[in-house]
Design an enzyme around this catalytic site. Structure first.
Site, mmCIF file in Angstrom:
data_model
loop_
_atom_site.group_PDB
_atom_site.id
_atom_site.type_symbol
_atom_site.label_atom_id
_atom_site.label_comp_id
_atom_site.label_asym_id
_atom_site.label_seq_id
_atom_site.Cartn_x
_atom_site.Cartn_y
_atom_site.Cartn_z
ATOM 1 N N ASN A 216 -19.050 4.867 29.908
ATOM 2 C CA ASN A 216 -19.384 4.832 28.483
ATOM 3 C C ASN A 216 -20.624 5.698 28.309
ATOM 4 O OD1 ASN A 216 -20.141 4.253 25.900
ATOM 5 N ND2 ASN A 216 -20.173 2.023 26.157
ATOM 6 N N ARG B 143 -14.749 5.619 27.555
ATOM 7 C CA ARG B 143 -14.807 5.095 26.196
ATOM 8 C C ARG B 143 -15.136 6.252 25.251
ATOM 9 N NH1 ARG B 143 -19.585 2.382 22.963
ATOM 10 N NH2 ARG B 143 -18.382 1.767 21.166
ATOM 11 N N HIS C 209 -15.069 -0.711 17.080
ATOM 12 C CA HIS C 209 -14.950 -1.875 17.976
ATOM 13 C C HIS C 209 -13.479 -2.191 18.286
ATOM 14 C CE1 HIS C 209 -18.949 -3.527 16.137
ATOM 15 N NE2 HIS C 209 -19.211 -2.907 17.278
ATOM 16 N N ARG D 298 -28.463 -2.224 10.521
ATOM 17 C CA ARG D 298 -27.623 -1.490 9.548
ATOM 18 C C ARG D 298 -27.395 -2.335 8.297
ATOM 19 N NH1 ARG D 298 -22.899 0.002 13.692
ATOM 20 N NH2 ARG D 298 -24.352 -0.382 15.395
ATOM 21 N N GLU E 182 -15.086 -5.137 26.984
ATOM 22 C CA GLU E 182 -14.562 -3.809 26.648
ATOM 23 C C GLU E 182 -14.277 -2.987 27.902
ATOM 24 O OE1 GLU E 182 -17.715 -3.795 23.553
ATOM 25 O OE2 GLU E 182 -16.445 -2.318 22.592
#
Ligand code: AMP
Length: 395
Positions: free
Chosen positions: A7, A90, A179, A240, A383
């Site tokens: 990743n 990823r 996601h 965010r 993940e």
């Protein structure tokens, strides 16, 4: 089979080496400050963690140090790099081109590059990671697993924005969602638990972490999700803002006498629960502050729960019902009071949380009462394992 899961960020690289048969992590680690100075933290399973400060001028150097660490006589876990059977990468954005994971070819690399516009901070770094691995492991098959792919099943009415249609046609302005690897992994597990893998089903997955999104999954496919064209949309997050009236952007730019880019930076990095509370983006800090009487921390937690309840409610509406709900990621897996707070909004669905069962962190559990109309679960996401599974499936 040994799968190396990568990743790659702009200045970091996270990795895991996974044995696909046992699904166990053999080693994992992180390269940080690539291009600045460089630090490798390598953790072989069952051995001590090793931290090395080494110059990493670029990602190729970082991958090279990781491969050295993996095959090192002391902190290593393999004798030779040829023991690695495949690499799973990823990739953040697959645009409309990728609805599934793919084996990486030159054509695939080009198509990923064409999505750079949509994820300018992430896709170029992901590509650099692939190139670095290809240079050092030229004969090993590599697979790209996209964050956006799972959501490509959304219907048009869910993914289109109410802007002139030409902007969708010309510039691909639409909701993509993120996601996806986590939502796919957790929804599959949830359907397996409730025994509806091969039946009609309606479930909602709440991936609540520093970045958060909620997805409606109907018959195993994503039909709507809270993140949009970018991961800024939807829920209130650590830093965010989530969804706001877009007119605020221009208004703030005028008031602050700054550029639209500057306002977007504020919405991405200085907003969310951190911006509201003035305390932290971390929910542990927020709960502590709230318990000590900090009003703004309490407001931030209330807003977070409220928005989650709003999205869950809207997804129950568009699917015309829900069979089960799952919480996952840092907050979803660990924050007992936040799960309870969100579920308190869902009494109209006949949802009832069992406080004893809800007293879990980081492990799979059903947290609703026996007579709850809709069952609610905690399902840890993974993940990296999801990427390893996709990689094995493709090669
Ligand atoms: P993630 O981005 O999935 O790593 O999630 C980060 C968020 O999860 C932070 O707001 C943390 O406060 C929260 N979190 C992680 N671990 C725990 C824990 N053990 N207890 C409570 N909250 C946690």
């Amino acid at each position: 089979m040994l799968v190396f899961v990568v990743n790659c960020g702009s200045s970091s690289l996270k990795y895991q080496l996974i044995d696909s048969e046992s699904e166990k992590v053999i080693a994992k680690g992180l390269c940080e400050r690539i291009g600045i100075d460089g630090r490798l933290t390598h953790k072989p399973t069952g051995k001590d963690e090793v931290v090395k400060e080494v110059a990493m001028p670029d990602h190729k150097a970082a991958v090279s140090f990781v491969l050295e660490a993996l095959s090192d006589t002391e902190c290593g876990v393999i004798k030779d790099l040829s023991e690695i059977d495949a690499v799973g990468h990823r990739i953040v954005h697959g645009g409309e081109k990728f609805a599934k994971s793919v084996v990486i070819t030159d054509e695939v690399m080009k198509a990923i590059e064409e999505c750079n516009d949509l994820a300018p901070l992430h896709n170029p770094a992901n590509l650099i990671g692939i190139t670095a691995c290809q240079a050092l492991m030229p004969n090993i098959p590599m697979v790209a697993v996209f964050d956006t792919a799972f959501h490509q099943t959304m219907p048009r009415e869910a993914y289109l924005y109410g802007v002139p249609f030409e902007y969708y046609e010309q510039y691909k302005v639409r909701k993509y969602g993120f996601h996806g690897t986590s939502h796919s992994f957790v929804s599959k597990r949830l359907l397996n638990i409730i025994g509806k893998e091969n039946e009609e089903s309606k479930v909602i997955i709440c991936h609540l972490g520093n970045g958060s999104s909620i997805t409606a999954v109907k018959n195993g496919e994503s039909v709507d999700t809270s993140m949009g064209f970018t991961p800024l949309d939807g829920l209130l997050m650590g830093t965010r803002s989530g969804s706001i009236d877009p007119a605020v952007v221009q208004f703030l730019a005028a008031k602050l006498d700054c550029s639209l880019d500057d306002v977007l930076t504020i919405l991405n990095k200085k907003s969310g629960v951190e911006g509201i509370s003035g305390v932290s983006s971390d929910f542990r800090d927020l709960e502590k502050a709230s318990n000590e009487g900090n009003k703004r921390a309490t407001i931030a937690l209330d807003m977070f729960a409220y928005r989650c309840a709003q999205f869950i409610g809207s997804y129950v509406a568009v699917m015309n019902g829900v069979d089960a709900i799952a919480f996952t990621a840092g907050i979803g897996e660990n924050n007992i009071s936040m799960r309870k707070k969100i579920c308190e909004y869902l009494g109209y669905l006949g949802i009832c949380i069992d406080d004893n069962k809800n007293n879990v962190r980081g492990e799979e559990a059903c947290i609703s009462t026996e007579d709850s109309n809709v069952s609610v679960y905690v399902i840890p996401t993974n993940e990296e394992l999801a990427i390893a599974r996709e990689t094995v499936a493709l090669i």
